[in-house]
Design a protein around this motif. Structure first.
Motif, PDB file in Angstrom:
ATOM      1  N   PRO A  13       0.827  -1.210   0.000  1.00 11.33           N
ATOM      2  CA  PRO A  13       0.000   0.000   0.000  1.00 11.33           C
ATOM      3  C   PRO A  13       0.860   1.257   0.000  1.00 11.33           C
ATOM      4  CG  PRO A  13       0.038  -0.973   2.178  1.00 11.33           C
ATOM      5  CD  PRO A  13       0.767  -1.920   1.271  1.00 11.33           C
ATOM      6  N   PRO A  14       0.339   2.322  -0.600  1.00 10.61           N
ATOM      7  CA  PRO A  14       1.082   3.592  -0.581  1.00 10.61           C
ATOM      8  C   PRO A  14       1.049   4.195   0.816  1.00 10.61           C
ATOM      9  CG  PRO A  14      -1.088   3.917  -1.517  1.00 10.61           C
ATOM     10  CD  PRO A  14      -0.939   2.437  -1.290  1.00 10.61           C
ATOM     11  N   LYS A  15       1.994   5.052   1.076  1.00 13.38           N
ATOM     12  CA  LYS A  15       2.014   5.750   2.366  1.00 13.38           C
ATOM     13  C   LYS A  15       0.992   6.887   2.292  1.00 13.38           C
ATOM     14  CE  LYS A  15       5.105   7.815   5.695  1.00 13.38           C
ATOM     15  NZ  LYS A  15       4.408   7.294   6.822  1.00 13.38           N
ATOM     16  N   PRO A  16       0.038   6.906   3.229  1.00 12.94           N
ATOM     17  CA  PRO A  16      -0.965   7.979   3.197  1.00 12.94           C
ATOM     18  C   PRO A  16      -0.346   9.328   3.554  1.00 12.94           C
ATOM     19  CG  PRO A  16      -1.240   6.644   5.152  1.00 12.94           C
ATOM     20  CD  PRO A  16      -0.167   5.980   4.330  1.00 12.94           C
ATOM     21  N   LEU A  17      -1.010  10.374   3.130  1.00 11.08           N
ATOM     22  CA  LEU A  17      -0.509  11.725   3.381  1.00 11.08           C
ATOM     23  C   LEU A  17      -0.771  12.195   4.802  1.00 11.08           C
ATOM     24  CD1 LEU A  17      -1.584  13.392   0.029  1.00 11.08           C
ATOM     25  CD2 LEU A  17       0.663  12.491   0.662  1.00 11.08           C
ATOM     26  N   ARG A  64     -13.262  -1.006   1.783  1.00  7.00           N
ATOM     27  CA  ARG A  64     -13.548  -0.377   0.493  1.00  7.00           C
ATOM     28  C   ARG A  64     -15.019  -0.528   0.117  1.00  7.00           C
ATOM     29  NH1 ARG A  64      -9.092   1.137  -2.505  1.00  7.00           N
ATOM     30  NH2 ARG A  64     -10.242   0.946  -4.455  1.00  7.00           N
ATOM     31  N   ARG A  65     -15.600  -1.676   0.426  1.00 11.56           N
ATOM     32  CA  ARG A  65     -17.018  -1.893   0.157  1.00 11.56           C
ATOM     33  C   ARG A  65     -17.857  -0.901   0.954  1.00 11.56           C
ATOM     34  NH1 ARG A  65     -21.138  -3.495   2.593  1.00 11.56           N
ATOM     35  NH2 ARG A  65     -19.985  -4.216   4.406  1.00 11.56           N
ATOM     36  N   ALA A  90     -10.854  10.871   1.626  1.00  4.93           N
ATOM     37  CA  ALA A  90     -10.123   9.604   1.681  1.00  4.93           C
ATOM     38  C   ALA A  90      -9.216   9.439   0.468  1.00  4.93           C
ATOM     39  CB  ALA A  90     -11.099   8.439   1.782  1.00  4.93           C
ATOM     40  N   HIS A  91      -9.724   9.830  -0.694  1.00  4.11           N
ATOM     41  CA  HIS A  91      -8.929   9.707  -1.915  1.00  4.11           C
ATOM     42  C   HIS A  91      -7.755  10.687  -1.904  1.00  4.11           C
ATOM     43  CE1 HIS A  91      -8.084   8.682  -6.040  1.00  4.11           C
ATOM     44  NE2 HIS A  91      -8.070   9.970  -6.347  1.00  4.11           N
ATOM     45  N   LEU A  96      -7.743   5.760  -0.602  1.00  3.66           N
ATOM     46  CA  LEU A  96      -8.526   5.039  -1.610  1.00  3.66           C
ATOM     47  C   LEU A  96      -7.718   4.898  -2.893  1.00  3.66           C
ATOM     48  CD1 LEU A  96     -12.220   6.252  -1.327  1.00  3.66           C
ATOM     49  CD2 LEU A  96     -11.302   3.982  -0.930  1.00  3.66           C
ATOM     50  N   ALA A  97      -6.539   4.352  -2.754  1.00  7.08           N
ATOM     51  CA  ALA A  97      -5.660   4.171  -3.903  1.00  7.08           C
ATOM     52  C   ALA A  97      -6.164   3.019  -4.764  1.00  7.08           C
ATOM     53  CB  ALA A  97      -4.242   3.875  -3.425  1.00  7.08           C
TER      54      ALA A  97
END
Length: 128
Positions: A13-17, A64-65, A90-91, A96-97
């Motif tokens: 997963p990407p690192k969130p901001l 995600r659902r 979230a995006h 929400l990648a």
């Protein structure tokens, strides 16, 4: 004995901001009510957002659902949030990648199969 390599894929997963606390602060500022119950609802929503980057496939899928489905609208209605606003936050925060972009291929060694020595019969017929 040689170890064979098998191809594996991992979800990285990407690192969130921002972290969960920052998400909660932003969402709490936009609720219609300022009470403990609304803060609880926002905490549940922000936990679901953070779970979108979970390494557990089931946890990630359910989060995600929840966020992309109709359930988020029900929770947002209780506190006066707009579900599209929550999804946009979230995006933009990186939670929400796109899942397909963050799968990495790799190689892992498979456990070597042990070969059992074949038993040779005792030529004298005596027990050892």
């Amino acid at each position: 004995m040689t170890a064979t390599c098998i191809r594996t894929e991992r979800w990285r997963p990407p690192k969130p901001l921002v972290g969960q606390r920052a998400l909660e602060k932003v969402l709490n500022r936009h609720t219609a009510f300022d009470c403990p119950e609304s803060r609880l609802f926002v905490a549940v929503i922000s936990a679901a957002i953070v779970d979108c980057l979970s390494l557990g496939k089931g946890v990630r899928r359910e989060a995600r659902r929840f966020l992309l489905g109709d359930d988020l609208g029900l929770w947002c209605d209780w506190v006066g949030l707009n579900p599209d606003f929550v999804r946009r936050i979230a995006h933009q925060a990186g939670y929400l990648a796109d899942e397909q972009q963050h799968w990495e291929g790799g190689r892992a060694k498979a456990p070597a199969q042990t070969q059992h020595p074949t038993a040779t019969p005792n030529p004298e017929g005596a027990s050892a």
